[in-house]
Design an enzyme around this catalytic site. Structure first.
Site, PDB file in Angstrom:
ATOM      1  N   CYS A  21       0.831  -1.199   0.000  1.00 14.92           N
ATOM      2  CA  CYS A  21       0.000   0.000   0.000  1.00 14.92           C
ATOM      3  C   CYS A  21       0.875   1.262   0.000  1.00 14.92           C
ATOM      4  CB  CYS A  21      -0.966  -0.057   1.177  1.00 14.92           C
ATOM      5  SG  CYS A  21      -2.309   1.134   1.140  1.00 14.92           S
ATOM      6  N   HIS A  22       0.823   2.056   1.071  1.00 15.31           N
ATOM      7  CA  HIS A  22       1.631   3.270   1.184  1.00 15.31           C
ATOM      8  C   HIS A  22       3.020   2.992   1.772  1.00 15.31           C
ATOM      9  CE1 HIS A  22      -2.344   5.133   0.699  1.00 15.31           C
ATOM     10  NE2 HIS A  22      -1.712   6.247   0.396  1.00 15.31           N
ATOM     11  N   GLY A  23       3.292   1.744   2.142  1.00 20.48           N
ATOM     12  CA  GLY A  23       4.583   1.372   2.727  1.00 20.48           C
ATOM     13  C   GLY A  23       5.793   1.834   1.926  1.00 20.48           C
TER      14      GLY A  23
END
Length: 189
Positions: A112-114
């Site tokens: 995801c936003h990792g």
């Protein structure tokens, strides 16, 4: 189940605002594969999970980032949620923690936003990744090739887009973590 990851220790770097399912489900899959996991955070005691836009559960922290030594771990997991990596990427200790896994050639998984934290750690140049779609420009500007796929593996780095990708993400993460060190990781550190 085959214990592919027995004797492997995995750091899960997260803080408040983590997308709860992106931490809990991969953590469970790692443990079922035999890994020992530790939630590492700049915060102590617990962090606040989120279910997209709604507050979720508090998640226990196993060790503070200040006390965690990257040399003690075989692999790193970076769950998403917009708030979580946005805070981690502005924390120099967190960025250095991530960088050390690449310098040692250890496998890393981010969902995801990792990958925002990977950008700040300056480890995405020349790599192919996926992420939550809003990060594609950031990743391209950092020198990565962004693709819209369920899961992408690039030399020990596993990335996925969102919670719907977790089953494929978990499978590839376990596969890469079982392989261990990757020389390709060092090239971007």
């Amino acid at each position: 189940m085959v214990q592919q990851l027995s004797n492997k220790k995995v750091a899960i770097l997260a803080t408040d605002g983590v997308e709860q399912v992106e931490l809990i489900k991969p953590k469970k899959a790692l443990e079922q594969a035999g890994a020992q996991t530790q939630v590492v955070s700049p915060k102590s005691d617990s962090i606040q999970g989120w279910n997209h836009h709604d507050k979720g559960d508090r998640i226990p922290v196993d060790i503070t980032l200040e006390r965690a030594n990257p040399d003690d771990y075989d692999a790193l997991l970076l769950p998403g949620g917009a708030l979580n990596p946005d805070q981690l990427r502005t924390n120099s200790q967190a960025v250095q923690f991530v960088k050390s896994f690449f310098a040692a050639g250890k496998p890393v998984a981010a969902i995801c936003h990792g990958p925002w934290t990977l950008i700040e750690a300056d480890v995405v140049k020349g790599r192919t990744l996926t992420s939550w779609p809003s990060l594609q420009t950031d990743l391209r500007n950092a020198g990565a090739t962004w693709v819209d796929r369920e899961v992408v593996v690039d030399g020990g780095l596993v990335t996925s887009r969102n919670p719907q990708d977790i089953p494929a993400f978990n499978d590839k993460m376990i596969e890469e973590f079982a392989e261990g060190q990757h020389e390709e990781q060092r090239r971007s550190a």
